[in-house]
Design an enzyme around this catalytic site. Structure first.
Site, PDB file in Angstrom:
ATOM      1  CE  LYS A  94      22.343  11.467  59.070  1.00 45.53           C
ATOM      2  NZ  LYS A  94      21.061  11.199  58.421  1.00 45.53           N
ATOM      3  CD  GLU A 108      17.414  26.319  54.478  1.00 42.45           C
ATOM      4  OE1 GLU A 108      16.722  27.002  53.685  1.00 42.45           O
ATOM      5  OE2 GLU A 108      17.231  25.095  54.652  1.00 42.45           O
ATOM      6  CG  MET A 145      17.870  52.930  44.992  1.00 38.16           C
ATOM      7  SD  MET A 145      18.029  54.703  45.313  1.00 38.16           S
ATOM      8  CE  MET A 145      18.478  54.724  47.031  1.00 38.16           C
ATOM      9  CG  PHE A 200      19.207  13.199  48.247  1.00 39.55           C
ATOM     10  CD1 PHE A 200      18.429  13.791  47.255  1.00 39.55           C
ATOM     11  CD2 PHE A 200      18.830  13.358  49.568  1.00 39.55           C
ATOM     12  CE1 PHE A 200      17.293  14.510  47.578  1.00 39.55           C
ATOM     13  CE2 PHE A 200      17.695  14.086  49.904  1.00 39.55           C
ATOM     14  CZ  PHE A 200      16.926  14.660  48.904  1.00 39.55           C
ATOM     15  CD  GLN A 201      18.517  17.358  50.691  1.00 42.11           C
ATOM     16  OE1 GLN A 201      18.843  17.037  51.829  1.00 42.11           O
ATOM     17  NE2 GLN A 201      17.418  18.049  50.417  1.00 42.11           N
TER      18      GLN A 201
END
Ligand SMILES: Cc1ncc(C[n+]2csc(CCOP(=O)(O)OP(=O)(O)O)c2C)c(N)n1
Lengths: 163, 602
Positions: free
Chosen positions: B187, B75, B502, B137-138
């Site tokens: 949802k 993602e 760097m 959940f999630q």
């Protein structure tokens, strides 16, 4: 310098946390913060008491204005204004203290709003200084509990915070 | 009326309608509404990754082909790709992720876009409304997690609010000072049905960005501009965002004043024009930084006086009277106090400045300007970007120089973060905006490859190059798989110094060469790695092979080519302003005679 900033914000979920989050993320001081709905149900009014240099206050005002939920704001301390805070205090009220506390409440123009055999519950409104002075004066007895609302305020005269 | 034949509904503010009379209104699920909104908003690509809470939306996407979904491999990649698309086109990038880990993975990409004011709309799926707050959940508090790194965010609890919220999100993301906007969508909201109507326009009482600069301030600014003896025009990403490079060129050339760009502003003023001093700031040119330090008038436009630009604030431009133009009032006076603040869109304000200048009899002070340019040319003659051209090792600067030559400066270049980013900025002469795409504000390693995917999708015919380092590229290396799936012929230029260059440079300068954890002990064989993803890999180890390899790699128009340049590990980025130093206290490269003594650290 101490500033009182009044904010009209959309009455949306999360609006309060945006303001609170802004202050903590940018390290600005909050002395008190109050919020409640207004006569217009779509708007809440928040009052933030903060302090900092003129540059910091300018940034605070700009950053608040940048929040999408903020509709309008006003730095009350820029003009004549009235500020008030509400305090409820529960104190021990036994023997001599019962009379003394009553006298103090009169002097400070407060009210006794609940009574038991051993306690008084007092109500007082005023500026922060007045409430502080009252708390100090209450050392004639034992303070059980203090609940303060935080400051709210309004400009004097025609100046108004309105959409 | 027969029962069951007609259904009646109450449209918001529209009274009762018979649906049979109202052809334009159809009942759609939330998921279908989202997709219709994207179509109506003219969105071509959406970058995403599916998961449970997002499945209704994915089902809606499946039923159409107007909005093309690009399936990334992580993602973070989705957010960077959408960001790259937005930076290259100026249109908002769109991201779709699932709840929980989907959105937390995207946060780095959202913060990256936020820091650089990139328009983006992120749709995150959420657990159903009745489960919110249950540690379902999630479930994560997506609105809470992203609040400090978005311009605004929404949680939509009612399907009837969905279309308006999307409209608002696109409006907020792309107007004023742009930025990412997140919409968290439970949802059940994507399953519920309502009438679809996409609002044509909208006004918000709490959000009205100012575009036009105050006329009085414009007049005051022109007084100061024309009175300057040692002027400088310093501009940033705001010129890119307001599409006003042509107006900037006109302004600079009308005045004949020197111009410098920030890392975010490169391309705003043509790099090959003599009035351009190059980039300023921590790794800016000697002439740009010295001119910033010594100027008596600074016109800052669409730039925000970031600490990488100003160096030590107490030492910043001690003689300058400053005019600051920015669309975000909170950028003005935040780090540096200015004499003339102008809130407004860069394009509109610069046009007003030009109009006001043309009305004046007073012209820029030619005498003073001549002296100023003589001084600037002296600084220029230090040749602060020169490097050893006789080295037996591949110099990273040389790779970028050749890349510029071969592509004639016409490529779209993304980068990751580190030394290679600075060399790309210094050595690829950008003459146009939206060709230099990098994470300036957040400095996000891993940005380059996924961002290049968004750029390549936006411009399938153009050469898109990702200049990267072996540490950065591994952070989002999985996106090579996405590139294969969508045939994205990106050209990867890996400046492989086997170090987090760097970091190593700072350790060399400031930690007495204690190279703590900046060495990559086990690196993959990048050629084999590229090949395993189905791409072409080339390894280049000798300076003499650089040009040929670039030619060959760039010729493969329809393939992703991973060019792994094994470069000189000891090379440092110069000049450099160290922490606590002013613009006139740069480290120059060791061979430059005029360098201040601090350079001995190197
Ligand atoms: C996500 C992330 N983590 C850490 C850093 C700190 N950092 C800045 S540059 C750098 C090294 C980059 O190494 P490499 O990609 O090999 O590029 P080089 O500097 O060698 O060109 C690191 C670790 C960062 N910018 N981003």
């Amino acid at each position: 310098m101490r500033h009182i900033i009044s904010i009209l914000l959309e009455n949306e979920a999360g609006a309060l946390s945006r303001v609170a989050g802004l202050f903590s993320a940018r390290g600005y001081n909050i002395e008190s913060l109050t919020v409640a709905p207004t006569d217009d149900p779509t708007l809440s009014r928040m009052t933030v008491v903060t302090f900092g240099s003129e540059e910091i206050i300018e940034q605070i005002v700009k950053q608040l204005n940048k929040l999408v939920d903020v509709v309008k704001l006003q730095d009350l301390t820029e003009g004549a204004h009235i500020e008030r805070e509400l305090m409820l205090v529960k104190v021990k009220a036994l023997d001599n203290a019962r009379e003394e506390v009553k006298r103090l409440v009169d002097i400070f123009r407060g009210r006794i709003i609940d009574v038991t055999d051993s306690t008084y519950t007092l109500e007082l409104t005023g500026t922060v200084e007045k409430l502080d002075a009252f708390v100090k004066a209450l050392d004639v007895t034992e303070i059980i509990e203090v609940a303060r609302s935080g400051v709210t305020g309004i400009a004097r005269g025609d100046r108004a915070l309105k959409v | 009326m027969l029962p069951g034949v007609y259904t009646t509904r109450l449209g918001p503010g529209r009274g009762l309608f018979l649906s049979s009379d109202w052809e334009c209104v159809v009942e759609l699920t939330g998921a279908d509404i989202i997709v219709r909104c994207l179509q109506d908003e003219g969105i071509k690509y959406i970058f995403g990754y599916p998961g449970g809470a997002a499945l209704h939306i994915y089902d809606a996407l499946y039923k159409q082909d107007k909005v093309k979904h690009i399936l990334v491999r992580h993602e973070q990649g989705a957010a960077h790709a959408a960001d790259g698309y937005a930076r290259a086109t100026g249109k908002p990038g769109v991201v779709l992720v699932t709840s929980g880990p989907g959105i937390t993975n995207a946060v780095t990409g959202i913060a990256t876009a936020y820091m650089d004011s990139i328009p983006m709309v992120v749709l995150s799926a959420q657990v159903p409304t009745h489960l919110i707050g249950d540690d379902a959940f999630q479930e994560v508090d997506a609105v809470g997690i992203t609040r400090p790194c978005v311009k605004h965010n929404f949680l939509v609890k009612d399907v009837t609010d969905l279309a308006m919220t999307l409209k608002k999100a696109f409006y907020i993301a792309a107007s004023g000072r742009p930025g990412p906007v997140l919409i968290d969508i439970p949802k059940d909201v994507t399953a519920n049905k309502t009438e679809y109507l996409y609002p044509k326009s909208l006004t918000m009482r709490s959000y009205a960005p100012v575009n036009k600069g105050h006329p009085k301030q414009i007049k005051r600014a022109v007084d100061l501009i024309l009175g300057a003896k040692r002027p400088i025009i310093y501009t940033g990403g705001g010129i890119v965002l307001s599409e006003s490079a042509d107006v900037l060129v006109e302004l600079v050339q009308t005045l004949g004043y020197p111009c410098t760009n920030t890392l975010m502003g490169l391309g705003s003023y043509p790099a090959d024009d003599p009035l351009f001093l190059g980039m300023l700031g921590m790794h800016g040119t000697y002439e740009a930084n010295m001119a910033m330090h010594d100027c008596d008038m600074m016109l800052a436009i669409g730039a925000r006086f970031d600490d990488r630009i100003t160096g030590e604030l107490a030492k910043f431009a001690p003689h300058a009277r400053i005019i600051h133009v920015d669309i975000d009032p909170s950028s003005i006076g935040k780090n540096v106090q200015v004499e003339i603040p102008i809130v407004g869109d860069a394009k509109s304000v610069m046009k007003d400045l030009l109009k006001e200048i043309s009305k004046r009899d007073k012209k820029p002070d030619a005498e003073a300007l001549k002296r100023w340019w003589t001084q600037i040319d002296k600084w220029r003659s230090v040749d602060c970007l020169s490097y050893d051209k006789n080295s037996g090792l591949i110099k990273p600067q040389y790779v970028i120089e050749k890349l510029f030559e071969i592509t004639k400066g016409e490529a779209l270049v993304t980068s990751d973060v580190g030394q290679h980013q600075m060399w790309a900025a210094q050595f690829y002469g950008f003459n146009k905006t939206r060709r230099w795409i990098n994470s300036g504000g957040l400095g996000t390693m891993g940005f380059g490859l996924p961002a290049a995917m968004g750029v390549q999708l936006a411009y399938p015919e153009e050469t898109v190059i990702c200049v990267t380092g072996e540490a950065s590229v591994i952070m989002c290396i999985q996106e090579l798989s996405t590139c294969k799936q969508y045939d994205l012929p990106i050209k990867m230029v890996n400046l492989n110094n086997r170090y987090m260059g760097m970091v190593r440079q700072w350790q060399e300068f400031f930690y007495d060469r204690r190279y703590s954890h900046s060495y990559m002990d086990a690196l993959p064989d990048f050629v084999a790695l590229a090949e395993s993803f189905g791409h072409v890999g080339i390894r280049i180890e000798k300076p003499g092979d650089v040009e040929g390899a670039l030619q060959e790699g760039l010729k493969l128009k329809d393939r992703l080519v991973f060019m792994d340049f094994i470069t000189d590990q000891t090379e440092n980025v110069y000049p450099m302003i160290a922490a606590g130093k002013g613009h006139n206290e740069m480290h120059l490269k060791p061979s430059n005679g005029e360098a201040p003594p601090e350079r001995e650290l190197a």
